[in-house]
Write a protein that holds these residues in place. Structure first.
Motif, PDB file in Angstrom:
ATOM      1  N   HIS A  89       0.799  -1.232   0.000  1.00  0.00           N
ATOM      2  CA  HIS A  89       0.000   0.000   0.000  1.00  0.00           C
ATOM      3  C   HIS A  89       0.832   1.283   0.000  1.00  0.00           C
ATOM      4  CE1 HIS A  89       0.691   0.221   4.352  1.00  0.00           C
ATOM      5  NE2 HIS A  89       0.138   1.426   4.315  1.00  0.00           N
TER       6      HIS A  89
ATOM      7  N   HIS B  58      -6.617   3.674  -0.462  1.00  0.00           N
ATOM      8  CA  HIS B  58      -6.419   3.516   0.976  1.00  0.00           C
ATOM      9  C   HIS B  58      -6.256   4.836   1.713  1.00  0.00           C
ATOM     10  CE1 HIS B  58      -2.018   3.855   0.251  1.00  0.00           C
ATOM     11  NE2 HIS B  58      -1.963   4.190   1.527  1.00  0.00           N
TER      12      HIS B  58
ATOM     13  N   GLU C  85     -11.206  -3.119   0.638  1.00  0.00           N
ATOM     14  CA  GLU C  85     -10.809  -1.706   0.674  1.00  0.00           C
ATOM     15  C   GLU C  85     -10.972  -1.130   2.073  1.00  0.00           C
ATOM     16  OE1 GLU C  85     -12.137   0.790  -2.839  1.00  0.00           O
ATOM     17  OE2 GLU C  85     -13.085  -1.113  -3.346  1.00  0.00           O
TER      18      GLU C  85
ATOM     19  N   LYS D 195      -8.010   0.261   4.607  1.00  0.00           N
ATOM     20  CA  LYS D 195      -8.097   1.629   5.143  1.00  0.00           C
ATOM     21  C   LYS D 195      -8.051   1.616   6.665  1.00  0.00           C
ATOM     22  CE  LYS D 195      -9.817   6.141   4.457  1.00  0.00           C
ATOM     23  NZ  LYS D 195      -8.510   6.750   4.631  1.00  0.00           N
TER      24      LYS D 195
END
Length: 173
Positions: A53, A90, A101, A105
């Motif tokens: 990420h 994110h 998702e 996050k």
């Protein structure tokens, strides 16, 4: 996907981010695995999205997610849209976020390296409550307040994420 892919991504990240970002990334992987298991998301996909990420953090606060998703697709041939979107969004979120998702996050905002006033409160809730949407909504409200307090404009995609989460939470009540 496999452990072999994860190891390739892990090696790439370790070589391309500083030690602080690397420790954060490992914390996000750990949190993402836990939240994926807890809320029913694919654990392997969560590991892949979490490890990559922040792989392009040098692209800036809003650009690093899309840049990392693009690099993952082009360099490592990962084409799963759920993984790519989890990385791409994110930081800002979006309306109609998938479970993966939302897991990424939440993991990014609550990993063990994070230290802000309400982080333990959010961790506790994510580890005990059955619905992550109200928790994520509260975190998004807090992010919005911080950004607006700095005199900056809140991202449109983030606004749409909040509106979507409000509907999701209100429909459950």
């Amino acid at each position: 996907m496999s452990d072999k892919l994860y190891e390739k991504l892990h090696k790439y990240v370790k070589e391309h981010v500083n030690e602080h970002r690397y420790q954060h990334t490992l914390g996000v992987v750990e949190a993402a695995e836990r939240y994926a298991k807890r809320f029913g998301a694919d654990i392997e996909k969560a590991r892949i999205a979490a490890i990559f990420h922040d792989a392009c953090k040098s692209e800036g606060p809003l650009g690093h997610g899309p840049a990392a998703a693009k690099k993952l697709e082009e360099k490592f041939k990962v084409t799963d849209p759920d993984i790519l979107n989890a990385i791409k969004y994110h930081t800002i979120g979006r309306a109609n976020m998938s479970l993966l998702e939302r897991v990424i996050k939440c993991a990014d905002l609550t990993d063990i390296t994070r230290d802000y006033p309400k982080v333990q409160y959010y961790r506790d809730r994510l580890n005990t409550e059955d619905d992550m949407n109200p928790i994520l909504l509260e975190m998004m409200y807090e992010c919005k307040q911080i950004i607006e307090d700095r005199g900056e404009e809140f991202n449109q995609s983030s606004k749409e994420c909040i509106e979507w989460l409000e509907k999701e939470v209100n429909n459950k009540e």
